[in-house]
Design a protein around this motif. Structure first.
Motif, PDB file in Angstrom:
ATOM      1  N   GLU A  18       0.836  -1.207   0.000  1.00 21.06           N
ATOM      2  CA  GLU A  18       0.000   0.000   0.000  1.00 21.06           C
ATOM      3  C   GLU A  18       0.869   1.255   0.000  1.00 21.06           C
ATOM      4  OE1 GLU A  18      -2.437  -0.527   3.432  1.00 21.06           O
ATOM      5  OE2 GLU A  18      -3.929  -1.766   2.379  1.00 21.06           O
ATOM      6  N   ASP A  45       1.706   7.083  -6.584  1.00 21.42           N
ATOM      7  CA  ASP A  45       0.720   8.159  -6.783  1.00 21.42           C
ATOM      8  C   ASP A  45       1.346   9.523  -6.496  1.00 21.42           C
ATOM      9  OD1 ASP A  45      -1.263   6.405  -7.502  1.00 21.42           O
ATOM     10  OD2 ASP A  45      -2.168   6.292  -5.508  1.00 21.42           O
ATOM     11  N   ASN A  76       2.301   1.791  -3.457  1.00 18.07           N
ATOM     12  CA  ASN A  76       1.289   2.321  -4.371  1.00 18.07           C
ATOM     13  C   ASN A  76       1.050   3.803  -4.114  1.00 18.07           C
ATOM     14  OD1 ASN A  76       0.827  -0.087  -5.758  1.00 18.07           O
ATOM     15  ND2 ASN A  76      -0.751  -0.765  -4.324  1.00 18.07           N
TER      16      ASN A  76
END
Length: 204
Positions: free
Chosen positions: A72, A79, A75
């Motif tokens: 997570e 972003d 990711n």
């Protein structure tokens, strides 16, 4: 654990920076790693505790949670990096548009564009006079200071000293772009761990 499961576990431990050796499909290679992980996470009291060094359900669940959190985080970092890339482009375009408006400026030019130039130079501490909209000696001196600072020229004897030419415009565009970017970047309110990672990768 099967050989395939051990290899998968070794890979997860590598991803989590807990295991630095090669994947060899041998559980003995990671027993100490599992033990240290259990102690660190307080899953066992000591090395003699029941289940120490074994990949039992409680250890499996905790390690899985850590791995999911890592994925997570990665990711989110992707972003953030994409946002940073977009911010840089937008900031540069904004600065480029602003500087392109300051066309055909030379000594003794009197125009609103000269005032805009003076205000930009004043913002970066190169110009400390009243913004008169006149490209006079003090404006030229401010340009020279910026040119030397940004290595556009070597010294004030250069034939380009005080001339608001292409290289000088490019340096001022970069300076203004960095300022616009920093303003927008600060609004992101990123966690320190993201900022640290972005600095390591030279993203910022």
């Amino acid at each position: 654990e099967s050989i395939a499961q051990i290899a998968e576990l070794q890979n997860v431990l590598i991803e989590l920076d807990l295991y630095s050796w090669e994947i060899d499909w041998k559980y003995d290679s990671i027993k100490d790693v599992i033990l240290n992980y259990q102690l660190d996470k307080e899953l066992i009291l000591n090395t003699q505790s029941l289940g120490s060094s074994y990949y039992w359900p409680k250890t499996r669940k905790t390690l899985h949670q850590d791995y999911i959190e890592l994925l997570e985080y990665r990711n989110k970092l992707i972003d953030v990096e994409n946002k940073i890339s977009q911010l840089k482009k937008e900031s540069y375009n904004q600065a480029d548009t602003k500087i392109k408006e300051l066309w055909n400026l030379s000594i003794w030019t009197v125009s609103p564009e000269v005032r805009d130039l003076q205000l930009i130079l004043k913002h970066f501490w190169y110009f400390n006079e009243k913004d008169t909209a006149i490209y006079w000696n003090k404006t030229k001196e401010a340009i020279i200071a910026m040119q030397i600072d940004k290595e556009v020229i070597l010294n004030n004897k250069s034939i380009w000293a005080g001339i608001f030419g292409p290289s000088t415009k490019k340096s001022l565009t970069d300076l203004l772009s960095d300022y616009y970017f920093q303003e927008e970047f600060n609004k992101l309110n990123l966690e320190e761990k993201f900022i640290s990672e972005l600095k390591k990768s030279s993203t910022i």
